[in-house]
Design a protein around this motif. Structure first.
Motif, PDB file in Angstrom:
ATOM      1  N   ALA A 148       0.831  -1.210   0.000  1.00 26.93           N
ATOM      2  CA  ALA A 148       0.000   0.000   0.000  1.00 26.93           C
ATOM      3  C   ALA A 148       0.860   1.251   0.000  1.00 26.93           C
ATOM      4  O   ALA A 148       1.933   1.287   0.607  1.00 26.93           O
ATOM      5  CB  ALA A 148      -0.920   0.021   1.224  1.00 26.93           C
ATOM      6  N   TYR A 149       0.376   2.264  -0.703  1.00 21.14           N
ATOM      7  CA  TYR A 149       0.989   3.593  -0.675  1.00 21.14           C
ATOM      8  C   TYR A 149       0.696   4.245   0.676  1.00 21.14           C
ATOM      9  O   TYR A 149      -0.418   4.145   1.210  1.00 21.14           O
ATOM     10  CB  TYR A 149       0.407   4.453  -1.800  1.00 21.14           C
ATOM     11  N   VAL A 150       1.710   4.914   1.231  1.00 21.60           N
ATOM     12  CA  VAL A 150       1.561   5.607   2.519  1.00 21.60           C
ATOM     13  C   VAL A 150       1.705   7.107   2.289  1.00 21.60           C
ATOM     14  O   VAL A 150       2.775   7.585   1.882  1.00 21.60           O
ATOM     15  CB  VAL A 150       2.598   5.107   3.545  1.00 21.60           C
ATOM     16  N   VAL A 155       7.767  12.449   4.032  1.00 19.66           N
ATOM     17  CA  VAL A 155       7.635  12.156   2.592  1.00 19.66           C
ATOM     18  C   VAL A 155       6.832  10.861   2.424  1.00 19.66           C
ATOM     19  O   VAL A 155       6.696  10.074   3.366  1.00 19.66           O
ATOM     20  CB  VAL A 155       9.015  12.000   1.917  1.00 19.66           C
ATOM     21  N   PRO A 156       6.336  10.617   1.203  1.00 11.50           N
ATOM     22  CA  PRO A 156       5.584   9.374   0.972  1.00 11.50           C
ATOM     23  C   PRO A 156       6.493   8.148   1.017  1.00 11.50           C
ATOM     24  O   PRO A 156       7.715   8.239   0.860  1.00 11.50           O
ATOM     25  CB  PRO A 156       5.017   9.566  -0.444  1.00 11.50           C
ATOM     26  N   THR A 157       5.880   6.991   1.194  1.00  5.54           N
ATOM     27  CA  THR A 157       6.604   5.718   1.115  1.00  5.54           C
ATOM     28  C   THR A 157       5.624   4.639   0.691  1.00  5.54           C
ATOM     29  O   THR A 157       4.455   4.915   0.407  1.00  5.54           O
ATOM     30  CB  THR A 157       7.285   5.375   2.451  1.00  5.54           C
ATOM     31  N   TRP A 158       6.115   3.407   0.660  1.00  4.56           N
ATOM     32  CA  TRP A 158       5.278   2.258   0.287  1.00  4.56           C
ATOM     33  C   TRP A 158       5.526   1.152   1.294  1.00  4.56           C
ATOM     34  O   TRP A 158       6.670   0.807   1.569  1.00  4.56           O
ATOM     35  CB  TRP A 158       5.652   1.761  -1.117  1.00  4.56           C
ATOM     36  N   ALA A 188       8.976  -7.313   6.303  1.00  8.33           N
ATOM     37  CA  ALA A 188       7.677  -6.685   6.533  1.00  8.33           C
ATOM     38  C   ALA A 188       7.930  -5.204   6.773  1.00  8.33           C
ATOM     39  O   ALA A 188       8.343  -4.801   7.872  1.00  8.33           O
ATOM     40  CB  ALA A 188       6.973  -7.313   7.731  1.00  8.33           C
ATOM     41  N   LYS A 189       7.736  -4.398   5.747  1.00 15.19           N
ATOM     42  CA  LYS A 189       7.956  -2.953   5.854  1.00 15.19           C
ATOM     43  C   LYS A 189       6.625  -2.322   6.276  1.00 15.19           C
ATOM     44  O   LYS A 189       5.732  -2.085   5.449  1.00 15.19           O
ATOM     45  CB  LYS A 189       8.438  -2.377   4.527  1.00 15.19           C
ATOM     46  N   LEU A 190       6.481  -2.074   7.568  1.00 15.06           N
ATOM     47  CA  LEU A 190       5.216  -1.625   8.139  1.00 15.06           C
ATOM     48  C   LEU A 190       5.405  -0.359   8.975  1.00 15.06           C
ATOM     49  O   LEU A 190       4.778  -0.194  10.016  1.00 15.06           O
ATOM     50  CB  LEU A 190       4.603  -2.741   8.992  1.00 15.06           C
ATOM     51  N   SER A 191       6.278   0.529   8.510  1.00 12.99           N
ATOM     52  CA  SER A 191       6.531   1.812   9.183  1.00 12.99           C
ATOM     53  C   SER A 191       7.105   1.630  10.581  1.00 12.99           C
ATOM     54  O   SER A 191       6.907   2.487  11.456  1.00 12.99           O
ATOM     55  CB  SER A 191       5.250   2.654   9.256  1.00 12.99           C
ATOM     56  N   GLN A 192       7.866   0.544  10.794  1.00 11.40           N
ATOM     57  CA  GLN A 192       8.421   0.309  12.131  1.00 11.40           C
ATOM     58  C   GLN A 192       9.416   1.383  12.553  1.00 11.40           C
ATOM     59  O   GLN A 192       9.711   1.508  13.743  1.00 11.40           O
ATOM     60  CB  GLN A 192       9.103  -1.062  12.195  1.00 11.40           C
ATOM     61  N   ASN A 193       9.932   2.142  11.588  1.00 14.26           N
ATOM     62  CA  ASN A 193      10.896   3.193  11.920  1.00 14.26           C
ATOM     63  C   ASN A 193      10.215   4.501  12.307  1.00 14.26           C
ATOM     64  O   ASN A 193      10.893   5.486  12.624  1.00 14.26           O
ATOM     65  CB  ASN A 193      11.826   3.449  10.737  1.00 14.26           C
ATOM     66  N   VAL A 220      -1.145   6.118  10.034  1.00 16.33           N
ATOM     67  CA  VAL A 220      -1.126   5.364   8.778  1.00 16.33           C
ATOM     68  C   VAL A 220      -2.228   4.301   8.776  1.00 16.33           C
ATOM     69  O   VAL A 220      -2.931   4.113   7.772  1.00 16.33           O
ATOM     70  CB  VAL A 220       0.253   4.718   8.551  1.00 16.33           C
ATOM     71  N   VAL A 221      -2.396   3.623   9.900  1.00 13.04           N
ATOM     72  CA  VAL A 221      -3.461   2.610   9.998  1.00 13.04           C
ATOM     73  C   VAL A 221      -4.819   3.246   9.738  1.00 13.04           C
ATOM     74  O   VAL A 221      -5.640   2.725   8.959  1.00 13.04           O
ATOM     75  CB  VAL A 221      -3.438   1.917  11.369  1.00 13.04           C
ATOM     76  N   GLU A 222      -5.063   4.385  10.348  1.00 15.22           N
ATOM     77  CA  GLU A 222      -6.342   5.082  10.150  1.00 15.22           C
ATOM     78  C   GLU A 222      -6.509   5.509   8.697  1.00 15.22           C
ATOM     79  O   GLU A 222      -7.592   5.378   8.115  1.00 15.22           O
ATOM     80  CB  GLU A 222      -6.424   6.291  11.080  1.00 15.22           C
ATOM     81  N   GLY A 223      -5.432   6.027   8.108  1.00 17.33           N
ATOM     82  CA  GLY A 223      -5.501   6.477   6.721  1.00 17.33           C
ATOM     83  C   GLY A 223      -5.760   5.337   5.755  1.00 17.33           C
ATOM     84  O   GLY A 223      -6.572   5.464   4.828  1.00 17.33           O
ATOM     85  N   LEU A 224      -5.079   4.217   5.957  1.00 17.75           N
ATOM     86  CA  LEU A 224      -5.282   3.068   5.085  1.00 17.75           C
ATOM     87  C   LEU A 224      -6.700   2.525   5.219  1.00 17.75           C
ATOM     88  O   LEU A 224      -7.334   2.157   4.214  1.00 17.75           O
ATOM     89  CB  LEU A 224      -4.266   1.973   5.421  1.00 17.75           C
ATOM     90  N   ARG A 225      -7.200   2.472   6.428  1.00 15.72           N
ATOM     91  CA  ARG A 225      -8.568   1.991   6.622  1.00 15.72           C
ATOM     92  C   ARG A 225      -9.581   2.927   5.977  1.00 15.72           C
ATOM     93  O   ARG A 225     -10.584   2.483   5.416  1.00 15.72           O
ATOM     94  CB  ARG A 225      -8.854   1.832   8.111  1.00 15.72           C
ATOM     95  N   ALA A 226      -9.314   4.205   6.034  1.00 14.31           N
ATOM     96  CA  ALA A 226     -10.224   5.174   5.417  1.00 14.31           C
ATOM     97  C   ALA A 226     -10.222   5.038   3.900  1.00 14.31           C
ATOM     98  O   ALA A 226     -11.274   5.167   3.252  1.00 14.31           O
ATOM     99  CB  ALA A 226      -9.840   6.596   5.820  1.00 14.31           C
ATOM    100  N   ASP A 227      -9.052   4.774   3.309  1.00 16.53           N
ATOM    101  CA  ASP A 227      -8.988   4.576   1.862  1.00 16.53           C
ATOM    102  C   ASP A 227      -9.763   3.338   1.438  1.00 16.53           C
ATOM    103  O   ASP A 227     -10.422   3.330   0.404  1.00 16.53           O
ATOM    104  CB  ASP A 227      -7.539   4.471   1.400  1.00 16.53           C
ATOM    105  N   GLY A 228      -9.646   2.274   2.231  1.00 17.78           N
ATOM    106  CA  GLY A 228     -10.517   1.119   2.069  1.00 17.78           C
ATOM    107  C   GLY A 228     -10.230   0.164   0.939  1.00 17.78           C
ATOM    108  O   GLY A 228     -11.017  -0.764   0.705  1.00 17.78           O
TER     109      GLY A 228
END
Length: 212
Positions: A79-81, A96-99, A169-174, A183-191
């Motif tokens: 997913a795009y972040v 900045v954006p990431t994936w 697993a690149k999940l914004s751990q940094n 990010v979780v909220e944003g991804l869920r909103a995009d759906g």
């Protein structure tokens, strides 16, 4: 595969679960002095062996000699972040954006099979694996033997002996917990389906953080 320490996944059960859930991957091989060849294949990974098959019309198999080095790439949801989801955007704007994504790389040696018994066993294993969740799973034996035998003549088997496994697993751990929650909220909103799967993986990761 470039894998920073905070993105590395070493849990074998987790890696096998991702491969079993995705069920397909890119087989990549290369002969010395030639461009790499890649084919997208359904697969089954049991113990240290991956079983798959290629259409005989696909020239890729002709480039695979016995015990040729091979790489199998299995990718999970991605997913795009958007940087607008980070709490840090309001704090200092330096974002900045990431994936985000998950992937497993299996390395090893490949071998081609033409034997009818091996091919039938391979397609039976693949079929049983992928049909298992269905209420009335289709089986290879449901089709007439002469028909199946004809189909088997149109494929070649691929056996990968796995000697190395890398998981990422690149999940914004940094990022901070607040950024990751955003990010979780944003991804869920995009759906979108991929977005939701990444959001759930991130939420599970955050749950583990909160318990530490």
């Amino acid at each position: 595969m470039y894998t920073p320490p905070f993105n590395r996944t070493d849990d074998e059960a987790e890696l096998r679960g991702l491969v079993a859930g995705v069920r397909v991957g890119w087989l990549v091989t290369s002969r010395a002095g030639e461009a790499p060849a890649a084919s997208f294949l359904p697969l089954v990974w049991h113990a240290d062996t991956v079983v798959a098959h290629l259409a005989k019309a696909n020239p890729h198999w002709r480039e695979i000699e016995d015990d040729s080095p091979a790489l199998l790439i299995v990718t999970g949801p991605d997913a795009y972040v958007s940087p607008s989801w980070y709490a840090a955007k309001a704090e200092h704007g330096k974002v900045v954006p990431t994936w985000n994504y998950s992937a497993v790389h299996l390395t090893g040696t490949a071998r081609v099979h033409h034997e009818p018994a091996w091919l039938r066993s391979a397609v039976t294993s693949l079929t049983d694996e992928h049909e298992a969740p269905r209420d009335q799973p289709w089986q290879v034996d449901d089709a007439p033997d002469p028909f199946i035998e004809g189909q088997l003549r149109g494929i070649v088997g691929i056996e990968l002996t796995v000697t190395g496994v890398e998981g990422k697993a690149k999940l914004s751990q940094n990022r901070s917990v607040a950024d990751r929650e955003g990010v979780v909220e944003g991804l869920r909103a995009d759906g979108r389906s991929g977005d939701l799967a990444v959001a759930e993986a991130m939420a599970a990761s955050l749950h583990g953080v909160s318990e530490d």
